[in-house]
Design a protein around this motif. Structure first.
Motif, mmCIF file in Angstrom:
data_model
loop_
_atom_site.group_PDB
_atom_site.id
_atom_site.type_symbol
_atom_site.label_atom_id
_atom_site.label_comp_id
_atom_site.label_asym_id
_atom_site.label_seq_id
_atom_site.Cartn_x
_atom_site.Cartn_y
_atom_site.Cartn_z
ATOM 1 N N LEU A 110 1.046 -1.331 0.027
ATOM 2 C CA LEU A 110 -0.059 -0.086 0.015
ATOM 3 C C LEU A 110 0.972 1.206 0.000
ATOM 4 C CD1 LEU A 110 -2.819 1.603 0.376
ATOM 5 C CD2 LEU A 110 -2.587 1.300 2.869
ATOM 6 N N ILE A 111 1.892 1.331 0.910
ATOM 7 C CA ILE A 111 2.799 2.468 0.892
ATOM 8 C C ILE A 111 3.518 2.550 -0.234
ATOM 9 C CG2 ILE A 111 4.703 3.402 2.040
ATOM 10 C CD1 ILE A 111 2.189 3.585 3.628
ATOM 11 N N GLN A 112 3.992 1.590 -1.006
ATOM 12 C CA GLN A 112 4.633 1.610 -2.059
ATOM 13 C C GLN A 112 4.008 1.832 -3.195
ATOM 14 O OE1 GLN A 112 6.169 -2.456 -2.557
ATOM 15 N NE2 GLN A 112 7.216 -2.393 -0.660
ATOM 16 N N GLY A 119 9.516 -0.644 -8.673
ATOM 17 C CA GLY A 119 9.072 -1.968 -8.605
ATOM 18 C C GLY A 119 7.595 -2.146 -8.373
ATOM 19 N N ILE A 120 6.577 -1.208 -8.485
ATOM 20 C CA ILE A 120 5.371 -1.367 -8.337
ATOM 21 C C ILE A 120 4.924 -1.978 -9.639
ATOM 22 C CG2 ILE A 120 4.917 0.335 -6.434
ATOM 23 C CD1 ILE A 120 3.968 2.293 -8.417
ATOM 24 N N VAL A 121 3.703 -2.486 -9.699
ATOM 25 C CA VAL A 121 2.941 -3.095 -10.596
ATOM 26 C C VAL A 121 1.905 -1.760 -11.091
ATOM 27 C CG1 VAL A 121 1.676 -4.612 -12.155
ATOM 28 C CG2 VAL A 121 3.504 -5.157 -10.392
ATOM 29 N N GLY A 122 1.982 -1.553 -12.400
ATOM 30 C CA GLY A 122 1.018 -0.340 -12.669
ATOM 31 C C GLY A 122 1.365 0.887 -12.170
ATOM 32 N N GLN A 123 0.251 1.838 -12.036
ATOM 33 C CA GLN A 123 0.545 3.276 -11.911
ATOM 34 C C GLN A 123 0.757 3.412 -10.296
ATOM 35 O OE1 GLN A 123 -2.961 4.141 -14.623
ATOM 36 N NE2 GLN A 123 -1.835 5.992 -14.796
ATOM 37 N N ARG A 124 1.081 4.382 -10.041
ATOM 38 C CA ARG A 124 1.145 5.189 -8.547
ATOM 39 C C ARG A 124 -0.360 5.688 -8.221
ATOM 40 N NH1 ARG A 124 4.769 10.436 -6.454
ATOM 41 N NH2 ARG A 124 3.665 10.441 -4.215
ATOM 42 N N MET A 125 -0.849 5.385 -6.834
ATOM 43 C CA MET A 125 -1.882 5.525 -6.742
ATOM 44 C C MET A 125 -2.136 7.106 -5.840
ATOM 45 S SD MET A 125 -4.276 3.342 -7.220
ATOM 46 C CE MET A 125 -3.240 2.756 -8.861
ATOM 47 N N SER A 129 -2.622 10.442 -11.833
ATOM 48 C CA SER A 129 -1.614 11.214 -12.132
ATOM 49 C C SER A 129 -1.662 12.407 -11.197
ATOM 50 C CB SER A 129 -1.563 11.279 -13.595
ATOM 51 O OG SER A 129 -1.318 10.571 -14.347
ATOM 52 N N GLY A 130 -2.271 12.292 -10.079
ATOM 53 C CA GLY A 130 -1.982 13.365 -9.187
ATOM 54 C C GLY A 130 -3.554 14.134 -8.847
ATOM 55 N N PRO A 131 -3.360 14.988 -7.896
ATOM 56 C CA PRO A 131 -2.443 14.845 -6.872
ATOM 57 C C PRO A 131 -2.450 13.853 -6.147
ATOM 58 C CG PRO A 131 -4.344 16.850 -6.879
ATOM 59 C CD PRO A 131 -4.713 15.943 -7.766
ATOM 60 N N PHE A 132 -1.062 13.562 -5.686
ATOM 61 C CA PHE A 132 -1.097 12.458 -4.837
ATOM 62 C C PHE A 132 -1.148 12.860 -3.313
ATOM 63 C CE2 PHE A 132 0.049 9.813 -8.331
ATOM 64 C CZ PHE A 132 0.842 10.385 -9.411
ATOM 65 N N LEU A 133 -1.046 11.607 -2.581
ATOM 66 C CA LEU A 133 -1.087 11.901 -0.982
ATOM 67 C C LEU A 133 0.233 12.699 -0.854
ATOM 68 C CD1 LEU A 133 -3.120 9.771 -1.168
ATOM 69 C CD2 LEU A 133 -2.365 9.098 1.171
ATOM 70 N N THR A 134 0.204 13.727 0.153
ATOM 71 C CA THR A 134 1.422 14.623 0.543
ATOM 72 C C THR A 134 2.191 13.535 1.379
ATOM 73 O OG1 THR A 134 0.553 15.344 2.634
ATOM 74 C CG2 THR A 134 -0.078 16.474 0.623
ATOM 75 N N PRO A 135 3.394 13.817 1.563
ATOM 76 C CA PRO A 135 4.375 13.066 2.522
ATOM 77 C C PRO A 135 3.822 13.126 3.775
ATOM 78 C CG PRO A 135 5.677 14.592 1.206
ATOM 79 C CD PRO A 135 4.255 14.902 0.771
ATOM 80 N N GLY A 136 3.257 14.061 4.474
ATOM 81 C CA GLY A 136 2.499 14.167 5.760
ATOM 82 C C GLY A 136 1.507 13.165 5.655
ATOM 83 N N GLN A 137 0.656 12.973 4.788
ATOM 84 C CA GLN A 137 -0.430 12.061 4.925
ATOM 85 C C GLN A 137 0.118 10.777 4.751
ATOM 86 O OE1 GLN A 137 -2.556 13.846 1.377
ATOM 87 N NE2 GLN A 137 -4.076 14.631 2.556
ATOM 88 N N VAL A 138 1.242 10.620 4.095
ATOM 89 C CA VAL A 138 1.742 9.094 3.906
ATOM 90 C C VAL A 138 2.334 8.852 5.331
ATOM 91 C CG1 VAL A 138 3.526 7.679 2.570
ATOM 92 C CG2 VAL A 138 1.891 9.174 1.450
#
Lengths: 152, 291
Positions: A110-112, A119-125, A129-138
């Protein structure tokens, strides 16, 4: 000790205690668009999985839901089902990867996926393609996992 | 919280009007005239104005000493920690960067003042915009016949020009002078909020360290110095702070060349420790007593 010394020491120590009691950084400053986010599943569910936020990030349950559709990648993050769907469960897209490993955020898929790690399969969640979670949210989600990924 | 911080700062800088002046150098007629109008002799008899050969300065390298600031006198210090690890590249690369001069540095400016006998306050500000207020009170002094020197130490530090991330600290300074040749230090500190993340995201938010230090006079005005601050408990990233150096004193000035495993010049930075045991950084301190 002279009286002025006693007075200054008292003032200094009192101020030190008062300062110390309010010293800590505010979590709300770190979590940006979701100021109420805390490292509990309930908060992550309400503020991340099931809700968009002011940055324009879409809710995870836009795709990962069994309401009116099949959950994307077989992962249903609707309230009440997310814990069972994540913790100690293998990824459908990447066999062998465990979505949430209690106590081990680095090896939790989930974190990856949220960080777009190599190394993840498919796209970042989210795969908009954004906005993604902020570093603080992660960081909050990481902390939830580090604390054992409780169903709290 | 800002009100509390201001109250602490106000307590620490409450002082009589400053009468700091540089060390006299010549001009006898002016000195005579000044002496004629000077305050009573008791002020000039202040033993704290005498040089303490075993403990000539207020810091070892970063850790404080138990040296008292003379009443109503002050001292200034500049600290410099170059940002280039000495081990990066070969010696030619290091020399080409003038041992780090070309690579930027973390600079600190410090001023301290003697409120009354045994009590001093001060402020240290780094180019990383960390500001540390500190106060120190002499509990026992070896010069008064006690076997060791003991002082209480309190500090309040904040990042971003004292607007963010506050880290108060408490400590006890214990020193032992060995004749006029050496001084040893043992200094436990508790520092609050050393972890820069919110409490909800961390296991430890405070750090307990014990500072150990030594100063050895190897020549009449040359000293070898060593200090370390291992973490006993709490937040302990990286490795414990270690620093060593050599110092030359000339008149009221001291020039110190040092080598550290990090850039720490404040108490909270010391508590957070150094980066690792492989990267060492050259630095220097220059200090001046205004008496």
């Amino acid at each position: 000790m002279p009286r002025i010394a006693s007075a200054l020491v008292t003032i200094a120590l009192t101020s030190l205690v008062a300062t110390g009691s309010g010293c800590d950084e505010q979590l709300s400053d770190l979590t940006g668009p979701t100021p109420n986010l805390t490292p509990t599943l309930t908060s992550i569910q309400n503020d991340i999985f099931s809700a968009a936020d002011a940055s324009g990030r879409v809710a995870c349950t836009g795709c990962h839901t069994n309401v009116g559709r099949m959950p994307l990648a077989g992962l249903n993050l609707v309230g009440g089902t997310a814990h069972a769907a994540l913790v100690d469960r293998s990824s459908v897209a990447k066999p062998g990867a465990i979505l949430v490993v209690p106590g081990d955020p680095d090896n939790s898929y989930l974190i990856q996926k949220l960080e777009g790690a190599a190394g993840i399969v498919g796209q970042r969640m989210p795969r908009t393609s954004g906005p993604f979670l902020t570093p603080g949210q992660v960081a909050v989600i990481r902390r939830w996992i580090a604390l054992g990924a409780r169903n709290d | 919280m800002n009100t509390s911080v201001l109250l602490l700062a106000a307590a620490m800088v409450t002082a009589h009007p400053s009468s700091a002046f540089a060390q006299a150098s010549g001009s006898a007629p002016e000195s005579a005239a000044a002496t004629a109008a000077a305050p009573p002799a008791a002020q000039d008899d202040d033993p704290d104005r005498d040089v303490n050969l075993a403990q000539p300065d207020f810091s070892v390298i970063t850790l404080p000493t138990t040296l008292r600031v003379a009443r109503h006198k002050s001292a200034f210090r500049i600290t410099h920690r170059f940002g280039r690890p000495l081990g990066a590249g070969d010696f030619g690369d290091l020399a080409g960067d003038l041992f780090g001069l070309d690579n930027g540095a973390v600079i600190g400016l410090e001023y301290r003042f003697g409120l009354f006998r045994g009590a001093q306050v001060g402020v240290h500000r780094t180019s990383n915009k960390a500001v540390q207020f500190f106060g120190q009170y002499d509990i026992k002094n070896q010069r008064d016949g006690f076997p060791v020197g003991i002082a209480a130490y309190v500090s309040a530090e904040g990042t971003n020009n004292f607007r963010d991330s506050y880290s108060p600290g408490l400590g006890l300074l214990v020193s032992r002078e060995i004749g006029d040749r050496a001084a040893l230090y043992l200094e436990p500190f508790w520092v609050n909020n050393t972890n820069e993340l919110p409490n909800e995201l961390v296991d430890d938010n405070n750090t307990v360290i014990v500072g150990v230090g030594a100063r050895l006079r190897v020549r009449p005005s040359v000293y070898a110095l060593l200090e370390a601050a291992p973490r006993l408990s709490g937040y302990d990233p990286g490795v414990g702070h270690i620093s060593f150096g050599v110092e030359k004193r000339a008149g009221g000035h001291a020039f110190q060349l040092n080598f550290s495993n990090g850039f720490a010049t404040t108490l909270a930075e010391v508590a957070r420790g150094g980066f690792n045991h492989d990267d060492w950084y050259i630095g220097f301190n220059i200090s001046r007593k205004f008496y």
